[in-house]
Design an enzyme around this catalytic site. Structure first.
Site, short mmCIF file in Angstrom:
data_model
loop_
_atom_site.label_atom_id
_atom_site.label_comp_id
_atom_site.label_asym_id
_atom_site.label_seq_id
_atom_site.Cartn_x
_atom_site.Cartn_y
_atom_site.Cartn_z
N CYS A 75 0.86 -1.20 0.00
CA CYS A 75 0.00 0.00 0.00
C CYS A 75 0.89 1.24 0.00
CB CYS A 75 -0.89 -0.02 1.24
SG CYS A 75 -1.92 1.47 1.43
N CYS A 78 0.42 3.10 3.61
CA CYS A 78 0.86 2.56 4.91
C CYS A 78 1.89 1.46 4.80
CB CYS A 78 -0.34 2.09 5.71
SG CYS A 78 -1.13 0.61 5.05
N CYS A 123 -7.33 -1.27 1.48
CA CYS A 123 -6.26 -1.75 2.35
C CYS A 123 -6.87 -2.02 3.72
CB CYS A 123 -5.15 -0.70 2.45
SG CYS A 123 -3.88 -1.14 3.66
N CYS A 126 -5.18 0.63 6.52
CA CYS A 126 -5.46 2.07 6.57
C CYS A 126 -6.78 2.46 5.90
CB CYS A 126 -4.32 2.86 5.96
SG CYS A 126 -4.15 2.70 4.17
N CYS A 147 -8.53 -5.42 -9.90
CA CYS A 147 -8.12 -4.33 -10.79
C CYS A 147 -7.69 -3.17 -9.89
CB CYS A 147 -9.30 -3.96 -11.69
SG CYS A 147 -8.89 -2.79 -12.97
#
Length: 162
Positions: A75, A78, A123, A126, A147
């Site tokens: 991510c 984070c 995510c 976060c 995607c």
């Protein structure tokens, strides 16, 4: 007639209060939370638009779409590991696509932003918006296509992972 009107108003107000309370109760708390200003200071404007405002980057604009190196996609907000390179495939859609996420790293949610239900991917650490899931992925594996907006990811080559 007056009593019926008062009862209808009471029922309406009660239903509004209940819905508002359920929305607050159902809102997920993430391990990493920051204010909007803190996210704006940390992320580029494009990353903020995608990760925090659930935007979409233009197709075929992410260099990660063509990345064939071995490693892990994390991510961008984070640094949580989200996808492994061995689960990436060329979907032809213009966005990095994966047939599965690292277990427990990605949250599935429903989004109605374009008028119908889609499976939104976030995510799990976060709450950053990553992209959407579709059932048109490789049949020989999971059949899923995650995607993902490339700007929501950072790539960590295998030799630099823990």
């Amino acid at each position: 007639m007056k009593n019926l009107f008062l009862i209808l108003i009471a029922v309406f107000l009660t239903s509004c209060i209940t819905s508002a309370q359920e929305d607050k109760k159902d809102k997920k708390e993430y391990k990493i939370t920051k204010t909007e200003n803190e996210w704006k200071q940390q992320l580029t404007p494009q990353q903020f638009y995608v990760l925090r405002e659930a935007g979409t980057e233009r197709a075929f604009t992410s260099p990660l779409n063509a990345n064939k190196k071995t490693g892990t996609y994390v991510c961008a907000a984070c640094k949580t590991p989200l996808y492994k390179s061995e689960h990436k495939f060329n979907s032809g859609t213009g966005w990095p696509s994966f047939d599965r996420a690292i277990k427990g790293s990605v949250e599935l949610d429903i989004d109605y932003k374009i008028g119908y239900a889609r499976t939104e991917l976030k995510c799990n650490t976060c709450g950053g918006h990553l992209g959407h899931s579709f059932n048109d992925g490789p049949r020989e594996t999971t059949g899923e296509r995650h995607c993902i907006n490339g700007v929501a990811l950072e790539f960590v080559p295998k030799d630099k992972t823990k």
